[in-house]
Design an enzyme around this catalytic site. Structure first.
Site, mmCIF file in Angstrom:
data_model
loop_
_atom_site.group_PDB
_atom_site.id
_atom_site.type_symbol
_atom_site.label_atom_id
_atom_site.label_comp_id
_atom_site.label_asym_id
_atom_site.label_seq_id
_atom_site.Cartn_x
_atom_site.Cartn_y
_atom_site.Cartn_z
ATOM 1 N N ARG A 276 0.843 -1.191 0.000
ATOM 2 C CA ARG A 276 0.000 0.000 0.000
ATOM 3 C C ARG A 276 0.879 1.242 0.000
ATOM 4 O O ARG A 276 1.820 1.350 0.769
ATOM 5 C CB ARG A 276 -0.888 0.020 1.235
ATOM 6 C CG ARG A 276 -1.599 1.341 1.357
ATOM 7 C CD ARG A 276 -2.739 1.295 2.303
ATOM 8 N NE ARG A 276 -3.177 2.628 2.612
ATOM 9 C CZ ARG A 276 -4.027 2.897 3.573
ATOM 10 N NH1 ARG A 276 -4.510 1.940 4.302
ATOM 11 N NH2 ARG A 276 -4.397 4.128 3.806
ATOM 12 N N ARG B 297 -7.202 1.854 -2.044
ATOM 13 C CA ARG B 297 -6.071 1.220 -1.361
ATOM 14 C C ARG B 297 -6.106 -0.292 -1.515
ATOM 15 O O ARG B 297 -7.190 -0.892 -1.547
ATOM 16 C CB ARG B 297 -5.994 1.632 0.109
ATOM 17 C CG ARG B 297 -7.053 1.153 1.061
ATOM 18 C CD ARG B 297 -8.317 2.007 1.125
ATOM 19 N NE ARG B 297 -8.154 3.435 1.143
ATOM 20 C CZ ARG B 297 -7.992 4.164 2.255
ATOM 21 N NH1 ARG B 297 -7.979 3.587 3.421
ATOM 22 N NH2 ARG B 297 -7.905 5.460 2.180
ATOM 23 N N ASP C 166 -6.469 -1.840 3.818
ATOM 24 C CA ASP C 166 -6.593 -0.975 4.982
ATOM 25 C C ASP C 166 -6.891 -1.875 6.176
ATOM 26 O O ASP C 166 -7.775 -2.729 6.095
ATOM 27 C CB ASP C 166 -7.757 0.000 4.762
ATOM 28 C CG ASP C 166 -7.738 1.131 5.756
ATOM 29 O OD1 ASP C 166 -7.140 2.165 5.434
ATOM 30 O OD2 ASP C 166 -8.301 0.969 6.852
ATOM 31 N N ASP D 173 -7.690 -1.562 10.254
ATOM 32 C CA ASP D 173 -7.973 -0.656 11.369
ATOM 33 C C ASP D 173 -8.239 -1.451 12.643
ATOM 34 O O ASP D 173 -8.950 -2.464 12.615
ATOM 35 C CB ASP D 173 -9.237 0.172 11.086
ATOM 36 C CG ASP D 173 -9.039 1.197 9.989
ATOM 37 O OD1 ASP D 173 -7.938 1.770 9.901
ATOM 38 O OD2 ASP D 173 -9.988 1.414 9.209
HETATM 39 O O1 GSY Z 1 -11.667 3.101 6.641
HETATM 40 C C1 GSY Z 1 -11.298 2.057 5.844
HETATM 41 C C2 GSY Z 1 -11.058 2.443 4.415
HETATM 42 N N1 GSY Z 1 -12.278 2.932 3.761
HETATM 43 C C3 GSY Z 1 -13.330 2.202 3.333
HETATM 44 C C4 GSY Z 1 -13.637 0.819 3.401
HETATM 45 O O2 GSY Z 1 -12.883 -0.015 3.908
HETATM 46 N N2 GSY Z 1 -14.855 0.468 2.861
HETATM 47 C C5 GSY Z 1 -15.710 1.359 2.286
HETATM 48 N N3 GSY Z 1 -16.847 0.931 1.783
HETATM 49 N N4 GSY Z 1 -15.422 2.679 2.230
HETATM 50 C C6 GSY Z 1 -14.245 3.096 2.744
HETATM 51 N N5 GSY Z 1 -13.749 4.336 2.820
HETATM 52 C C7 GSY Z 1 -12.577 4.214 3.448
HETATM 53 S S1 GSY Z 1 -11.551 5.559 3.793
#
Ligand code: GSY
Length: 154
Positions: free
Chosen positions: A78, A87, A90, A92
């Site tokens: 990434r 990305r 991700d 978290d």
């Molecule tokens: O916060 C995680 C990254 N992220 C995402 C995600 O994982 N899924 C969706 N549907 N929208 C997202 N926007 C972000 S930033």
């Protein structure tokens, strides 16, 4: 300690990237179904995400867990370009039983998890007790369950 991690990908081979990340985690207790989810925030036109939540059993501190998440993201090559942009991976920290952290670069529970359907739908599959009553009324975004990571054809 029970730890809940949220994983998402909307670039590259999304399933493979998520599977490799989950495989490299220690102490995995449960993996939610996979959800295909509409992007929340970020540039218009970016592709749909695949999201899931993993429960692990871990004695690591929140900061050590943050290092684990960052190493998984780096392993997926990434590159941080646009904030909120597409990305490969991700990861978290969503929740650690009995732990709250409020620091500039690390907040636990994750401050935005309660309003995001792409987090709460898979989270409820593995840890329904963590969700507040009526969570469905507080979340936004479109999600669709698309099987499990270990399905052959999802
Ligand atoms: O916060 C995680 C990254 N992220 C995402 C995600 O994982 N899924 C969706 N549907 N929208 C997202 N926007 C972000 S930033």
């Amino acid at each position: 300690m029970r730890v809940l991690l949220g994983l998402g990908s909307n670039l590259g081979d999304r399933r493979r990237l998520l599977a490799e990340a989950v495989d490299s985690l220690s102490g995995v207790v449960a993996v939610s179904p996979l959800y295909e989810t509409a992007p929340v925030g970020g540039p218009s036109g970016q592709g749909a995400f695949l999201n899931l939540v993993v429960e692990i059993d871990s004695d690591l501190s929140a900061r050590e867990l943050l290092g684990v998440c960052q190493r998984l993201e780096a392993a997926a090559e990434r590159v941080r370009t646009e904030r909120w942009g597409p990305r490969t991976l991700d990861v978290d920290i969503l929740w650690i039983d009995g732990v709250t952290v409020d620091e500039p670069d690390l907040e636990v529970p994750h401050p935005r998890m309660w309003s995001r359907r792409f987090v709460m739908a898979p989270l409820v599959d593995v840890a329904p007790d963590v969700a507040p009553a009526g969570w469905e009324r507080q979340v936004e975004g479109d999600v669709r369950q698309v099987g499990r990571l270990d399905d052959e054809d999802s």
